[in-house]
Design a protein around this motif. Structure first.
Motif, PDB file in Angstrom:
ATOM      1  N   PHE A 310       0.816  -1.217   0.000  1.00  0.00           N
ATOM      2  CA  PHE A 310       0.000   0.000   0.000  1.00  0.00           C
ATOM      3  C   PHE A 310       0.847   1.264   0.000  1.00  0.00           C
ATOM      4  N   GLN A 311       2.107   1.141  -0.434  1.00  0.00           N
ATOM      5  CA  GLN A 311       2.971   2.318  -0.505  1.00  0.00           C
ATOM      6  C   GLN A 311       2.374   3.439  -1.354  1.00  0.00           C
ATOM      7  N   PRO A 312       1.863   3.194  -2.565  1.00  0.00           N
ATOM      8  CA  PRO A 312       1.338   4.322  -3.357  1.00  0.00           C
ATOM      9  C   PRO A 312       0.209   5.074  -2.660  1.00  0.00           C
ATOM     10  N   LEU A 313      -0.696   4.359  -2.011  1.00  0.00           N
ATOM     11  CA  LEU A 313      -1.773   5.027  -1.282  1.00  0.00           C
ATOM     12  C   LEU A 313      -1.219   5.898  -0.168  1.00  0.00           C
ATOM     13  N   SER A 314      -0.274   5.362   0.580  1.00  0.00           N
ATOM     14  CA  SER A 314       0.298   6.108   1.693  1.00  0.00           C
ATOM     15  C   SER A 314       1.082   7.317   1.194  1.00  0.00           C
ATOM     16  N   GLN A 315       1.778   7.161   0.081  1.00  0.00           N
ATOM     17  CA  GLN A 315       2.529   8.286  -0.474  1.00  0.00           C
ATOM     18  C   GLN A 315       1.606   9.365  -1.001  1.00  0.00           C
ATOM     19  N   LEU A 316       0.549   8.982  -1.689  1.00  0.00           N
ATOM     20  CA  LEU A 316      -0.404   9.972  -2.173  1.00  0.00           C
ATOM     21  C   LEU A 316      -1.031  10.746  -1.016  1.00  0.00           C
ATOM     22  N   ALA A 317      -1.324  10.055   0.073  1.00  0.00           N
ATOM     23  CA  ALA A 317      -1.850  10.742   1.252  1.00  0.00           C
ATOM     24  C   ALA A 317      -0.813  11.702   1.825  1.00  0.00           C
ATOM     25  N   LEU A 318       0.428  11.242   1.931  1.00  0.00           N
ATOM     26  CA  LEU A 318       1.507  12.076   2.463  1.00  0.00           C
ATOM     27  C   LEU A 318       1.657  13.362   1.665  1.00  0.00           C
ATOM     28  N   GLU A 319       1.547  13.256   0.358  1.00  0.00           N
ATOM     29  CA  GLU A 319       1.766  14.408  -0.509  1.00  0.00           C
ATOM     30  C   GLU A 319       0.494  15.203  -0.802  1.00  0.00           C
ATOM     31  N   HIS A 320      -0.605  14.848  -0.129  1.00  0.00           N
ATOM     32  CA  HIS A 320      -1.893  15.507  -0.363  1.00  0.00           C
ATOM     33  C   HIS A 320      -2.287  15.433  -1.843  1.00  0.00           C
ATOM     34  N   LYS A 321      -2.091  14.257  -2.425  1.00  0.00           N
ATOM     35  CA  LYS A 321      -2.397  14.068  -3.839  1.00  0.00           C
ATOM     36  C   LYS A 321      -3.320  12.874  -4.074  1.00  0.00           C
ATOM     37  N   LEU A 322      -4.101  12.516  -3.081  1.00  0.00           N
ATOM     38  CA  LEU A 322      -5.081  11.467  -3.284  1.00  0.00           C
ATOM     39  C   LEU A 322      -6.077  11.884  -4.368  1.00  0.00           C
ATOM     40  N   PRO A 323      -6.520  10.942  -5.189  1.00  0.00           N
ATOM     41  CA  PRO A 323      -7.535  11.292  -6.194  1.00  0.00           C
ATOM     42  C   PRO A 323      -8.843  11.688  -5.527  1.00  0.00           C
ATOM     43  N   GLU A 324      -9.687  12.401  -6.258  1.00  0.00           N
ATOM     44  CA  GLU A 324     -10.933  12.906  -5.686  1.00  0.00           C
ATOM     45  C   GLU A 324     -11.832  11.801  -5.166  1.00  0.00           C
ATOM     46  N   ALA A 325     -11.732  10.620  -5.728  1.00  0.00           N
ATOM     47  CA  ALA A 325     -12.599   9.515  -5.316  1.00  0.00           C
ATOM     48  C   ALA A 325     -12.273   8.997  -3.918  1.00  0.00           C
ATOM     49  N   LEU A 326     -11.117   9.374  -3.373  1.00  0.00           N
ATOM     50  CA  LEU A 326     -10.679   8.837  -2.083  1.00  0.00           C
ATOM     51  C   LEU A 326     -10.500   9.958  -1.072  1.00  0.00           C
ATOM     52  N   SER A 327     -11.205   9.862   0.030  1.00  0.00           N
ATOM     53  CA  SER A 327     -11.002  10.829   1.103  1.00  0.00           C
ATOM     54  C   SER A 327      -9.847  10.376   1.986  1.00  0.00           C
ATOM     55  N   PRO A 328      -9.129  11.308   2.607  1.00  0.00           N
ATOM     56  CA  PRO A 328      -8.051  10.908   3.516  1.00  0.00           C
ATOM     57  C   PRO A 328      -8.524   9.958   4.610  1.00  0.00           C
ATOM     58  N   ALA A 329      -9.720  10.196   5.137  1.00  0.00           N
ATOM     59  CA  ALA A 329     -10.204   9.365   6.239  1.00  0.00           C
ATOM     60  C   ALA A 329     -10.443   7.927   5.807  1.00  0.00           C
ATOM     61  N   GLN A 330     -11.010   7.727   4.613  1.00  0.00           N
ATOM     62  CA  GLN A 330     -11.275   6.353   4.201  1.00  0.00           C
ATOM     63  C   GLN A 330      -9.973   5.613   3.909  1.00  0.00           C
ATOM     64  N   VAL A 331      -8.973   6.309   3.387  1.00  0.00           N
ATOM     65  CA  VAL A 331      -7.669   5.677   3.154  1.00  0.00           C
ATOM     66  C   VAL A 331      -7.010   5.326   4.481  1.00  0.00           C
ATOM     67  N   ARG A 332      -7.041   6.260   5.433  1.00  0.00           N
ATOM     68  CA  ARG A 332      -6.478   5.980   6.762  1.00  0.00           C
ATOM     69  C   ARG A 332      -7.139   4.759   7.394  1.00  0.00           C
ATOM     70  N   CYS A 333      -8.452   4.716   7.350  1.00  0.00           N
ATOM     71  CA  CYS A 333      -9.169   3.626   7.996  1.00  0.00           C
ATOM     72  C   CYS A 333      -8.926   2.298   7.288  1.00  0.00           C
TER      73      CYS A 333
END
Length: 421
Positions: A310-333
């Motif tokens: 899950f490195q890409p998901l974690s990196q996108l969250a770190l860089e505030h570059k998650l796609p619009e379909a994913l909220s930070p909270a749902q990725v964290r959870c």
């Protein structure tokens, strides 16, 4: 409501070394062994406590020139290289690759911050020992091809927090490390994701303004672009394989190489932006792979890399570059659910706190012929989002259901469709 923790310092080891005495932590043989989270009651505390548990044996032992003496060398029966020559650099390079954003946070007075400060100190001394030819823990950069892989992971980690992981190193340590990197040009990379390792090493040399070889960067970049198959997936070489190497290496390392080279005007910015869009699409697919129970498909080689999937998901969250379909909270959870499902099995660690081969516990039969104890520390890549401050929306947003939770509870969800970039 978070539990308050009262800190006092306990002298350990050499003069001037102080460890925080934190309720919930037990100190044995000067190594911090968590028996509970740093602060109870939130996801960040869980992530930080788990990462501390994973990386402390590596960083502390290396800082004391005891890594080779104390790290076990678990490996499968068909192991095909020399663990004594490669596993220690594997452990260090991969630990730094994932832990770097967390170690790179500024010092603060929190319980987490005090533990992090100790680990940062271990890293600095460990880095000096790793490249000192006279040190017992001088790591092997000079024999066999494998050091190219883990030197690249170490470079990527340092580049994730250069102000804290590169600038504080003394001149001699920097020069020694640079010399180790330059001699890696003796290695011809395999015709797959290894091309990115050569590219990352040269990108690091570019970043620190030393002589570098642009061709090794361009070959890695161009071949990965050529091997893109669509909808967020790259092939790992000429043939496509259904595994997680898009997570372990390809998306994150390609994006980092392109970003840094674009910042130095060596590559067009548009190439980085394209790679980022592809990683975002892949991130959407990764999130959908996490089941309501926190499991995910066990497919392909190197499954012992655990949360590195899950490195890409974690990196996108770190860089505030998650796609619009994913909220930070749902990725964290979602990622937290994976971590809890995986690491609730006590057999992930041996009796001294070292990772054991497996996915959810000790499962040696899942190992590949190149897997040894050091290989396992690439799991830290899943923790990149810990580099976000504690008040970031990723941590403080209320819990949110991820896609599979909503699907299997009969709730509305967004549709999914291929993306072509």
């Amino acid at each position: 409501m978070q539990r308050r923790i009262f800190l006092k310092t306990l002298p350990v080891g050499g003069a001037g070394i102080l460890l925080p005495q934190v309720k919930g932590f037990a100190y044995e043989n000067t190594i911090a062994r968590p028996v509970g989270p740093i602060i109870e009651g939130n996801d960040r505390a869980y992530w930080a406590g788990l990462l501390e548990k994973i990386i402390t044996p590596v960083l502390e032992n290396l800082s004391k020139n005891r890594l080779k003496a104390n790290m076990p060398l678990e490996k499968p029966g068909d192991y095909n290289t020399v663990a004594e020559k490669v596993s220690y650099l594997e452990a260090f390079g991969r630990t730094v690759c994932g832990a770097a954003p967390w170690l790179g946070l500024p010092d603060d007075g929190t319980a987490e911050g005090n533990v992090r400060k100790i680990l940062h100190g271990y890293y600095l001394q460990g880095m000096a020992n790793a490249v000192d030819p006279n040190a017992p823990d001088y790591l092997n950069f000079r024999q066999l091809p494998q050091p190219l892989v883990d030197a690249a992971h170490l470079c990527q980690g340092i580049l994730r927090a250069p102000e804290r992981l590169w600038e504080p190193l003394n001149k001699e340590t920097k020069e020694r490390f640079i010399n180790e990197l330059k001699q890696l040009r003796r290695i011809t990379p395999a015709y797959n994701n290894w091309l990115l390792f050569a590219a990352m090493v040269e990108t690091f040399l570019l970043y620190v303004r030393h002589e570098h070889e642009p061709l090794r960067v361009l070959v890695g970049v161009r071949k990965m672009q050529e091997w893109y198959k669509g909808d967020g997936w790259y092939a790992d070489g000429p043939d496509f394989a259904m595994d997680y190497y898009n997570s372990y290496v390809i998306h994150s390392m390609l994006a980092d190489v392109l970003r840094i080279n674009a910042e130095r005007s060596m590559i067009r910015r548009e190439e980085y932006e394209q790679a980022l869009k592809r990683m975002q699409r892949y991130g959407v697919l990764l999130e959908r792979m996490i089941s309501p129970e926190g499991t995910y498909p066990v497919i392909g080689r190197s499954m012992t890399y655990r949360t590195a999937a899950f490195q890409p998901l974690s990196q996108l969250a770190l860089e505030h570059k998650l796609p619009e379909a994913l909220s930070p909270a749902q990725v964290r959870c979602a990622i937290t659910a994976v971590m809890k499902r995986m690491f609730s099995n006590k057999d992930n660690f041996d009796s001294k706190g070292w990772l054991q081969i497996g996915i959810c516990g000790s499962q040696r039969m899942v190992a590949d012929p190149y897997t040894s104890t050091g290989s396992l520390y690439i799991c830290t890549e899943g923790f990149l989002a810990l580099g976000l401050p504690a008040d970031d929306a990723f941590w403080v947003s209320p819990p949110a259901e991820w896609t599979a939770q909503k699907v299997w509870a009969g709730k509305p969800v967004l549709n999914d469709h291929a993306a072509h970039y």
